[in-house]
Design an enzyme around this catalytic site. Structure first.
Site, PDB file in Angstrom:
ATOM      1  N   THR A  20      37.605  -6.679  83.355  1.00  0.00           N
ATOM      2  CA  THR A  20      36.251  -6.188  83.066  1.00  0.00           C
ATOM      3  C   THR A  20      35.480  -7.220  82.255  1.00  0.00           C
ATOM      4  O   THR A  20      34.256  -7.246  82.286  1.00  0.00           O
ATOM      5  CB  THR A  20      36.287  -4.846  82.309  1.00  0.00           C
TER       6      THR A  20
ATOM      7  N   LYS B 198      31.411  -8.681  82.255  1.00  0.00           N
ATOM      8  CA  LYS B 198      30.538  -8.882  81.087  1.00  0.00           C
ATOM      9  C   LYS B 198      29.884 -10.252  81.147  1.00  0.00           C
ATOM     10  O   LYS B 198      28.677 -10.398  80.933  1.00  0.00           O
ATOM     11  CB  LYS B 198      31.343  -8.708  79.789  1.00  0.00           C
TER      12      LYS B 198
ATOM     13  N   HIS C 163      46.215   1.437  86.595  1.00  0.00           N
ATOM     14  CA  HIS C 163      45.587   0.206  86.103  1.00  0.00           C
ATOM     15  C   HIS C 163      46.487  -1.008  86.220  1.00  0.00           C
ATOM     16  O   HIS C 163      46.149  -2.069  85.701  1.00  0.00           O
ATOM     17  CB  HIS C 163      45.186   0.345  84.635  1.00  0.00           C
TER      18      HIS C 163
ATOM     19  N   LYS D 111      48.030 -13.674  82.952  1.00  0.00           N
ATOM     20  CA  LYS D 111      46.621 -14.064  82.799  1.00  0.00           C
ATOM     21  C   LYS D 111      46.461 -15.586  82.681  1.00  0.00           C
ATOM     22  O   LYS D 111      45.375 -16.119  82.754  1.00  0.00           O
ATOM     23  CB  LYS D 111      46.003 -13.368  81.593  1.00  0.00           C
TER      24      LYS D 111
ATOM     25  N   LYS E 259      40.766 -12.397  76.400  1.00  0.00           N
ATOM     26  CA  LYS E 259      41.484 -11.285  77.015  1.00  0.00           C
ATOM     27  C   LYS E 259      42.824 -11.191  76.310  1.00  0.00           C
ATOM     28  O   LYS E 259      43.192 -12.091  75.573  1.00  0.00           O
ATOM     29  CB  LYS E 259      41.681 -11.520  78.513  1.00  0.00           C
ATOM     30  N   ARG E 260      43.585 -10.119  76.555  1.00  0.00           N
ATOM     31  CA  ARG E 260      44.901 -10.078  75.950  1.00  0.00           C
ATOM     32  C   ARG E 260      45.737 -11.275  76.392  1.00  0.00           C
ATOM     33  O   ARG E 260      45.515 -11.831  77.472  1.00  0.00           O
ATOM     34  CB  ARG E 260      45.605  -8.764  76.342  1.00  0.00           C
TER      35      ARG E 260
HETATM   36  C1  26Q Z   1      52.742   1.867  78.019  1.00  0.00           C
HETATM   37  C2  26Q Z   1      53.889   2.451  77.513  1.00  0.00           C
HETATM   38  C3  26Q Z   1      54.219   2.324  76.173  1.00  0.00           C
HETATM   39  C4  26Q Z   1      53.382   1.589  75.332  1.00  0.00           C
HETATM   40  C5  26Q Z   1      52.237   1.013  75.836  1.00  0.00           C
HETATM   41  C6  26Q Z   1      51.912   1.147  77.185  1.00  0.00           C
HETATM   42  C7  26Q Z   1      50.682   0.522  77.714  1.00  0.00           C
HETATM   43  C8  26Q Z   1      49.533   0.477  76.933  1.00  0.00           C
HETATM   44  C9  26Q Z   1      48.381  -0.122  77.393  1.00  0.00           C
HETATM   45  C10 26Q Z   1      50.632  -0.025  78.985  1.00  0.00           C
HETATM   46  C11 26Q Z   1      49.462  -0.596  79.452  1.00  0.00           C
HETATM   47  C12 26Q Z   1      48.321  -0.656  78.681  1.00  0.00           C
HETATM   48  C13 26Q Z   1      47.067  -1.261  79.099  1.00  0.00           C
HETATM   49  C14 26Q Z   1      46.795  -1.677  80.315  1.00  0.00           C
HETATM   50  C15 26Q Z   1      45.516  -2.292  80.633  1.00  0.00           C
HETATM   51  O1  26Q Z   1      44.675  -2.495  79.783  1.00  0.00           O
HETATM   52  N1  26Q Z   1      45.284  -2.610  81.900  1.00  0.00           N
HETATM   53  C16 26Q Z   1      44.027  -3.202  82.300  1.00  0.00           C
HETATM   54  O2  26Q Z   1      43.148  -2.154  82.685  1.00  0.00           O
HETATM   55  C17 26Q Z   1      41.858  -2.662  82.942  1.00  0.00           C
HETATM   56  C18 26Q Z   1      40.955  -1.470  83.214  1.00  0.00           C
HETATM   57  O3  26Q Z   1      41.225  -0.912  84.443  1.00  0.00           O
HETATM   58  C19 26Q Z   1      41.881  -3.637  84.095  1.00  0.00           C
HETATM   59  O4  26Q Z   1      40.588  -4.171  84.236  1.00  0.00           O
HETATM   60  C20 26Q Z   1      42.885  -4.746  83.837  1.00  0.00           C
HETATM   61  O5  26Q Z   1      43.004  -5.555  84.979  1.00  0.00           O
HETATM   62  C21 26Q Z   1      44.223  -4.159  83.464  1.00  0.00           C
HETATM   63  O6  26Q Z   1      45.135  -5.179  83.087  1.00  0.00           O
END
Ligand code: 26Q
Length: 762
Positions: free
Chosen positions: A611, A615, A325, A509, A503-504
């Site tokens: 995503t 929406k 991702h 972003k 978004k986050r």
């Molecule tokens: C990793 C290690 C330790 C702690 C946290 C994490 C961690 C947690 C969540 C790393 C990444 C995430 C989340 C990533 C994320 O949400 N990515 C998004 O995924 C979406 C679905 O595929 C995409 O549409 C977005 O572009 C992407 O940013």
């Protein structure tokens, strides 16, 4: 028994209340109990049904409020609405119930959409994750700064789960053992016979807390271990697209996959089948690298059952698939060897075995799992998985040509694309009931399960339809304005253009680009340069990771801009800025149906898919965005001219990055310089120095303006002003409608179908 009687009975027997005087929480729990009863027969039947299943392993499931979606999917929403009305209550009372936030953002929400789609289309997909006591923090602003507070989502009860004591397993760490207790949630398909399961594991003490040990100093270590056991599912890590290499995170990841796989093997053994046949019965999808320890854990568990590592690996290769991702280097998971070796030495032993295999089979150290005493989780996942997928076409191409280029050379068919999607149940039917009705009145309601049916709307698009669409959008905007007033205490006139970025919060972003453009417009309005500017409200919603300093600075900056603009009588009939507090799934539902323009402005090459963009599109909102992630495919489907596209492309970004000097832009663009200078010239309150640090991140150091905010500034302003000038015209509404009509590719039903055809073959 009629629903009304059931409600009365439950409220009476459980809470000693009648429907009239039951609290919202009591009513919610009573109604949810009825929903669960309705679901049970189909749930049981699905559990007993034979056939190959896929387990979606994910550290996050961002489900959102379940009570409405469960009723919608069961087909009892309208009935219940009427029942509650007849009892003197209102179904909208449940809007008070906060959603569970067991996810950060896109990746967790995608998992939830996928579960909904699979159940709707009778695909045997189950979710496995963690039942965190506290989900993503609750956000508030104090003096414009983000504050975080624990989110006790269970204070409303957890009526949609069943604790399955009988399926508990023990997870072993070198220092202590932990009980894993599953809580099962029904995943109810829309108008289908399938109810799949989301199984969330909760960590508990393996031994009852021993007060005698605790009192005797000699036994102190056990009591401490008990405490650590509970801690494992205490809280969701609030990072999104960045790494947190902590022991506790590692424990969470291992705990989740070990429990899920032990659970599977216990059940599989009862079937009396050969382990060689597992892949005919069960496969797993890894939601990013976070659950990748499932691979060595699986081989370890099979080894305990008498299989060699080699035999285990051969089976694992047929059982695992991996979704990536993110392409951001800093988000690719790596664990130091010493941590794995210390916490889970038996698993590390398998990882070492896998490393010897990789050395035998591939001779390129760049692909090694263990390199410089670090374990590269993506390399592990790619090496063993049958398929690796990206989440949008452009993202998959970047994986193939860049991030995982060398993997693509040795396994040319392994990496493939499955573009993300969103469920049209939650993101059109539920969040935009008026639009849903307008559509259903023309073509029936099959589109809810088959979005390609929207094609059939085309002959009905006339002036009347467009006017109905406008009326609905305006109604939704009024509802949103009222909510923002209640929730955030800001007045927004619903006749303003609603420009929304939700978004986050992340530098890539580029909420900062949006913020600077607002200051630019503010200045132009003040000097009278912008004559025909239509009133526009800029709405933000975003949480920053608590430790992400620059992201927090951007929040502060935007809140300061809001303060300036909204209190300036010279412009506030033209301009409003609002950063809503505690943006979450439920808030998103309200914002997405009320937007006039959707901001998707990441630096090209950074957003894997996005995503939220989908929406908005499905709700008939054009995108103001870069050619990044799924924006590219949105333009392919709806027409690039039906969206507002600006900025550097991926190739141009790569070219410019070779020799980028942001200060050149400041020196050559006085209007840009003026807005950037507000970070340091005393325009805003900055006693804590956040804004100064933000300024420095843009202008100094070797990562200055890393995401090319300055380089895209002019082209962004032009696109933004074009939106403003076109808004309300025929051309603008044509764009809205074309987006809505052509959104079917972005249904998660299509994504799930792609996964099944290309990868799972269930
Ligand atoms: C990793 C290690 C330790 C702690 C946290 C994490 C961690 C947690 C969540 C790393 C990444 C995430 C989340 C990533 C994320 O949400 N990515 C998004 O995924 C979406 C679905 O595929 C995409 O549409 C977005 O572009 C992407 O940013």
């Amino acid at each position: 028994m009629k629903y009304s009687e059931q409600i009365e009975l439950i409220l009476n027997s459980y809470y000693g209340h009648s429907t009239k005087d039951a609290s919202v929480k009591e009513l919610y729990n009573a109604v949810s109990r009825i929903v669960m009863n309705e679901a049970l027969p189909k749930w049981d039947a699905t559990k007993k049904s034979e056939g190959k299943r896929c387990g979606y392993l994910s550290l996050e499931f961002l489900i959102g409020r379940l009570v409405y979606s469960n009723m919608l999917n069961l087909g009892i929403l309208e009935d219940m609405k009427k029942t509650l009305k007849s009892l003197g209550r209102d179904i909208n009372e449940f809007e008070e119930i906060e959603d569970d936030a067991l996810g950060n953002g896109g990746l967790g929400r995608l998992a939830a959409c996928f579960l909904d789609s699979a159940a709707t289309h009778d695909i045997k997909l189950d979710g496995y994750g963690l039942r965190y006591k506290y989900g993503l923090f609750k956000q508030s602003f104090v003096d414009g700064y983000q504050h975080e507070e624990a989110d006790d989502w269970q204070k409303w009860g957890d009526p949609f789960s069943i604790r399955k004591e009988e399926d508990k397993v023990l997870v072993h760490f070198s220092d202590f053992d932990v009980l894993a207790i599953p809580y099962d949630y029904p995943v109810i398909g829309y108008n289908s016979n399938t109810i799949n399961t989301l199984r969330l594991w909760q960590a508990e003490n393996a031994n009852d807390f021993n007060f005698t040990d605790f009192d005797n100093m000699n036994g102190k270590t056990n009591a401490v271990a008990d405490y650590q056991a509970n801690e494992i599912t205490y809280v969701l890590y609030p990072n999104d697209n960045s790494l947190e290499g902590k022991y506790l995170r590692l424990r969470q990841e291992y705990f989740m996959v070990s429990a899920s796989l032990q659970d599977f093997i216990n059940k599989y053994k009862k079937k009396g089948l050969s382990f060689n046949e597992i892949s005919n019965y069960q496969i797993w999808q890894l939601n990013d690298t976070h659950p990748t320890l499932a691979i060595p854990e699986f081989i370890r568990l099979l080894n305990n059952e008498g299989l060699s590592y080699n035999e285990g690996l051969a089976i694992a290769r047929k059982c695992f698939n991996f979704t990536n991702h993110t392409i951001m280097g800093e988000a690719l998971e790596k664990w130091p060897v010493f941590m794995l070796n210390e916490l889970i030495p038996d698993v590390y032993n398998v990882i070492q075995f896998l490393q010897t295999k990789i050395e035998e089979e591939l001779h390129n150290p760049n692909l090694f799992i263990i390199h410089d005493n670090v374990v590269h989780m993506a390399n592990l996942a790619i090496f063993v998985s049958s398929h690796v997928n990206g989440v949008a076409k452009i993202h998959t191409n970047i994986l193939k040509n860049d991030t995982f280029k060398m993997w693509n050379e040795v396994y040319p068919n392994k990496i493939l694309n499955v573009t993300n999607g969103i469920t049209p149940r939650r993101w059109v039917a539920l969040n935009n009931p008026k639009l849903a009705k307008l559509i259903s009145n023309k073509i029936g309601d099959e589109w809810i399960k088959d979005l390609s049916k929207l094609e059939e709307l085309k002959p009905y698009i006339d002036e009347k339809f467009v006017n109905d669409f406008i009326k609905i959008k305006n109604d939704n905007k009024k509802i949103l304005s009222k909510y923002i007033k209640e929730h955030d205490n800001v007045d927004i006139d619903s006749s303003f253009i609603f420009d929304i970025q939700i978004k986050r919060l992340h530098e890539y972003k580029r909420q900062l680009l949006n913020a600077l453009s607002i200051l630019y417009i503010y200045n132009e309005l003040k000097t009278g340069n912008l004559k025909d500017f239509k009133p526009q409200a800029f709405i933000f919603g975003a949480k920053s990771a608590p430790g992400y300093y620059i992201a927090k600075a951007i929040i502060k900056f935007i809140n300061e801009i809001a303060n300036l603009v909204n209190n300036d009588p010279q412009v506030n009939n033209k301009l409003k800025v609002i950063f809503v507090e505690n943006y979450n799934v439920s808030y998103a539902e309200r914002l997405v149906c009320a937007a006039d323009i959707s901001e998707q402005i990441s630096m090209a090459g950074m957003e894997a898919s996005g995503t939220g963009n989908m929406k908005f599109m499905a709700n008939g909102t054009p995108t103001l965005g870069t050619l990044d992630g799924a924006n590219v495919e949105i333009c392919d489907m709806a027409g690039i001219d039906n969206n507002y596209i600006f900025g550097l492309t991926v190739d141009e970004v790569n070219e410019l990055k070779k020799n980028y000097d942001p200060n050149w832009y400041l020196d050559n663009n006085l209007k840009l310089k003026a807005v950037v200078n507000t970070l340091i010239d005393g325009t805003f309150n900055d006693e804590k120095g956040y804004l100064k640090a933000l300024y420095n991140s843009l202008t100094t150091g070797d990562r200055k303006d890393y995401y090319l905010v300055f380089a895209d500034f002019d082209s962004y302003i032009n696109a933004k002003l074009k939106v403003n000038s076109e808004f309300g015209t025929k051309e603008y509404y044509h764009k809205c409608i074309q987006n809505m009509l052509n959104c079917s590719k972005f249904s998660s039903d299509r994504s799930i179908n792609d996964y099944n055809e290309l990868i799972w073959k269930l």
